[in-house]
Motif scaffolding. Structure first.
Motif, PDB file in Angstrom:
ATOM      1  N   ASN A  41       0.772  -1.383   0.127  1.00  0.00           N
ATOM      2  CA  ASN A  41      -0.008  -0.025  -0.019  1.00  0.00           C
ATOM      3  C   ASN A  41       0.963   1.513  -0.233  1.00  0.00           C
ATOM      4  O   ASN A  41       0.580   2.332   0.541  1.00  0.00           O
ATOM      5  CB  ASN A  41      -1.036   0.069   1.230  1.00  0.00           C
ATOM      6  CG  ASN A  41      -2.178   0.925   0.831  1.00  0.00           C
ATOM      7  OD1 ASN A  41      -2.485   1.005  -0.088  1.00  0.00           O
ATOM      8  ND2 ASN A  41      -2.910   1.132   1.892  1.00  0.00           N
ATOM      9  N   ARG A  42       2.068   1.274  -0.585  1.00  0.00           N
ATOM     10  CA  ARG A  42       3.037   2.323  -0.526  1.00  0.00           C
ATOM     11  C   ARG A  42       2.980   3.119  -1.974  1.00  0.00           C
ATOM     12  O   ARG A  42       3.020   4.370  -2.104  1.00  0.00           O
ATOM     13  CB  ARG A  42       4.286   2.022  -0.198  1.00  0.00           C
ATOM     14  CG  ARG A  42       4.776   1.430   1.066  1.00  0.00           C
ATOM     15  CD  ARG A  42       4.552   2.581   1.940  1.00  0.00           C
ATOM     16  NE  ARG A  42       4.632   2.131   3.334  1.00  0.00           N
ATOM     17  CZ  ARG A  42       5.353   2.999   4.369  1.00  0.00           C
ATOM     18  NH1 ARG A  42       5.577   4.158   4.225  1.00  0.00           N
ATOM     19  NH2 ARG A  42       5.539   2.439   5.641  1.00  0.00           N
ATOM     20  N   LYS A  43       3.013   2.565  -3.143  1.00  0.00           N
ATOM     21  CA  LYS A  43       2.930   2.993  -4.386  1.00  0.00           C
ATOM     22  C   LYS A  43       1.504   2.309  -5.185  1.00  0.00           C
ATOM     23  O   LYS A  43       1.214   1.203  -5.265  1.00  0.00           O
ATOM     24  CB  LYS A  43       4.057   2.247  -5.193  1.00  0.00           C
ATOM     25  CG  LYS A  43       5.317   2.753  -4.499  1.00  0.00           C
ATOM     26  CD  LYS A  43       6.390   2.386  -5.387  1.00  0.00           C
ATOM     27  CE  LYS A  43       7.610   2.840  -4.756  1.00  0.00           C
ATOM     28  NZ  LYS A  43       9.013   2.398  -5.366  1.00  0.00           N
ATOM     29  N   TRP A  44       0.744   3.481  -5.630  1.00  0.00           N
ATOM     30  CA  TRP A  44      -0.218   3.235  -6.198  1.00  0.00           C
ATOM     31  C   TRP A  44      -0.154   3.789  -8.035  1.00  0.00           C
ATOM     32  O   TRP A  44       0.323   4.724  -8.111  1.00  0.00           O
ATOM     33  CB  TRP A  44      -1.633   3.753  -5.916  1.00  0.00           C
ATOM     34  CG  TRP A  44      -1.855   3.028  -4.277  1.00  0.00           C
ATOM     35  CD1 TRP A  44      -1.333   3.000  -3.459  1.00  0.00           C
ATOM     36  CD2 TRP A  44      -3.282   2.941  -3.937  1.00  0.00           C
ATOM     37  NE1 TRP A  44      -1.970   2.336  -2.264  1.00  0.00           N
ATOM     38  CE2 TRP A  44      -3.240   2.380  -2.748  1.00  0.00           C
ATOM     39  CE3 TRP A  44      -4.661   3.155  -4.718  1.00  0.00           C
ATOM     40  CZ2 TRP A  44      -4.304   2.125  -2.193  1.00  0.00           C
ATOM     41  CZ3 TRP A  44      -5.759   2.688  -3.868  1.00  0.00           C
ATOM     42  CH2 TRP A  44      -5.694   2.242  -2.883  1.00  0.00           C
ATOM     43  N   VAL A  45      -0.709   3.023  -8.849  1.00  0.00           N
ATOM     44  CA  VAL A  45      -0.547   3.537 -10.131  1.00  0.00           C
ATOM     45  C   VAL A  45      -1.903   3.253 -10.861  1.00  0.00           C
ATOM     46  O   VAL A  45      -2.769   2.427 -10.229  1.00  0.00           O
ATOM     47  CB  VAL A  45       0.434   2.784 -10.955  1.00  0.00           C
ATOM     48  CG1 VAL A  45       1.970   2.757 -10.602  1.00  0.00           C
ATOM     49  CG2 VAL A  45       0.153   0.989 -10.970  1.00  0.00           C
ATOM     50  N   ALA A  46      -2.162   4.050 -11.914  1.00  0.00           N
ATOM     51  CA  ALA A  46      -3.445   3.828 -12.500  1.00  0.00           C
ATOM     52  C   ALA A  46      -3.228   4.311 -14.098  1.00  0.00           C
ATOM     53  O   ALA A  46      -2.103   4.706 -14.432  1.00  0.00           O
ATOM     54  CB  ALA A  46      -4.367   4.896 -11.976  1.00  0.00           C
ATOM     55  N   ASP A  47      -4.043   3.866 -14.776  1.00  0.00           N
ATOM     56  CA  ASP A  47      -4.110   4.080 -16.378  1.00  0.00           C
ATOM     57  C   ASP A  47      -5.157   4.827 -16.752  1.00  0.00           C
ATOM     58  O   ASP A  47      -6.395   4.362 -16.620  1.00  0.00           O
ATOM     59  CB  ASP A  47      -3.811   3.071 -17.139  1.00  0.00           C
ATOM     60  CG  ASP A  47      -3.465   3.118 -18.655  1.00  0.00           C
ATOM     61  OD1 ASP A  47      -3.116   4.202 -18.917  1.00  0.00           O
ATOM     62  OD2 ASP A  47      -3.973   2.266 -19.442  1.00  0.00           O
ATOM     63  N   ILE A  48      -5.319   6.078 -17.675  1.00  0.00           N
ATOM     64  CA  ILE A  48      -6.285   6.578 -18.092  1.00  0.00           C
ATOM     65  C   ILE A  48      -6.276   6.162 -19.574  1.00  0.00           C
ATOM     66  O   ILE A  48      -5.564   6.833 -20.312  1.00  0.00           O
ATOM     67  CB  ILE A  48      -6.417   8.099 -17.835  1.00  0.00           C
ATOM     68  CG1 ILE A  48      -6.311   8.439 -16.247  1.00  0.00           C
ATOM     69  CG2 ILE A  48      -7.459   8.699 -18.258  1.00  0.00           C
ATOM     70  CD1 ILE A  48      -6.126   9.805 -15.927  1.00  0.00           C
ATOM     71  N   THR A  49      -7.164   5.502 -20.021  1.00  0.00           N
ATOM     72  CA  THR A  49      -7.220   5.339 -21.571  1.00  0.00           C
ATOM     73  C   THR A  49      -8.533   5.780 -22.012  1.00  0.00           C
ATOM     74  O   THR A  49      -9.661   5.464 -21.320  1.00  0.00           O
ATOM     75  CB  THR A  49      -7.002   3.791 -21.785  1.00  0.00           C
ATOM     76  OG1 THR A  49      -5.909   3.314 -21.039  1.00  0.00           O
ATOM     77  CG2 THR A  49      -6.875   3.518 -23.353  1.00  0.00           C
ATOM     78  N   TYR A  50      -8.552   6.626 -23.190  1.00  0.00           N
ATOM     79  CA  TYR A  50      -9.695   6.826 -23.613  1.00  0.00           C
ATOM     80  C   TYR A  50      -9.908   6.819 -25.127  1.00  0.00           C
ATOM     81  O   TYR A  50      -8.632   7.060 -25.816  1.00  0.00           O
ATOM     82  CB  TYR A  50     -10.209   8.180 -23.167  1.00  0.00           C
ATOM     83  CG  TYR A  50      -9.191   9.282 -23.617  1.00  0.00           C
ATOM     84  CD1 TYR A  50      -9.371   9.811 -24.712  1.00  0.00           C
ATOM     85  CD2 TYR A  50      -8.221   9.573 -22.807  1.00  0.00           C
ATOM     86  CE1 TYR A  50      -8.750  11.070 -24.991  1.00  0.00           C
ATOM     87  CE2 TYR A  50      -7.206  10.489 -23.006  1.00  0.00           C
ATOM     88  CZ  TYR A  50      -7.718  11.270 -24.249  1.00  0.00           C
ATOM     89  OH  TYR A  50      -6.514  12.193 -24.328  1.00  0.00           O
TER      90      TYR A  50
END
Length: 53
Positions: A41-50
């Motif tokens: 729970n130290r590093k979070w990533v996300a991807d925004i694809t549209y």
């Protein structure tokens, strides 16, 4: 052309979709490709694809 089995070849040009000339804030790359975390729970990533039509 038919006797020699010649055909035309078309090449699609890539359309640039990124607008780098904007006044929006650009955030620092704090992860810097270091994906290993020292604890859960130290590093979070996300991807925004549209896609746009």
């Amino acid at each position: 052309m038919k006797e020699l089995e010649l055909r035309s070849r078309t090449v699609k040009k890539n359309k640039a979709t990124t607008n780098s000339k904007h006044n929006l804030p650009v955030y620092d790359n704090v992860l810097d490709r270091e994906f290993k975390a020292e604890a859960p729970n130290r590093k979070w990533v996300a991807d925004i694809t549209y896609t746009s039509i």
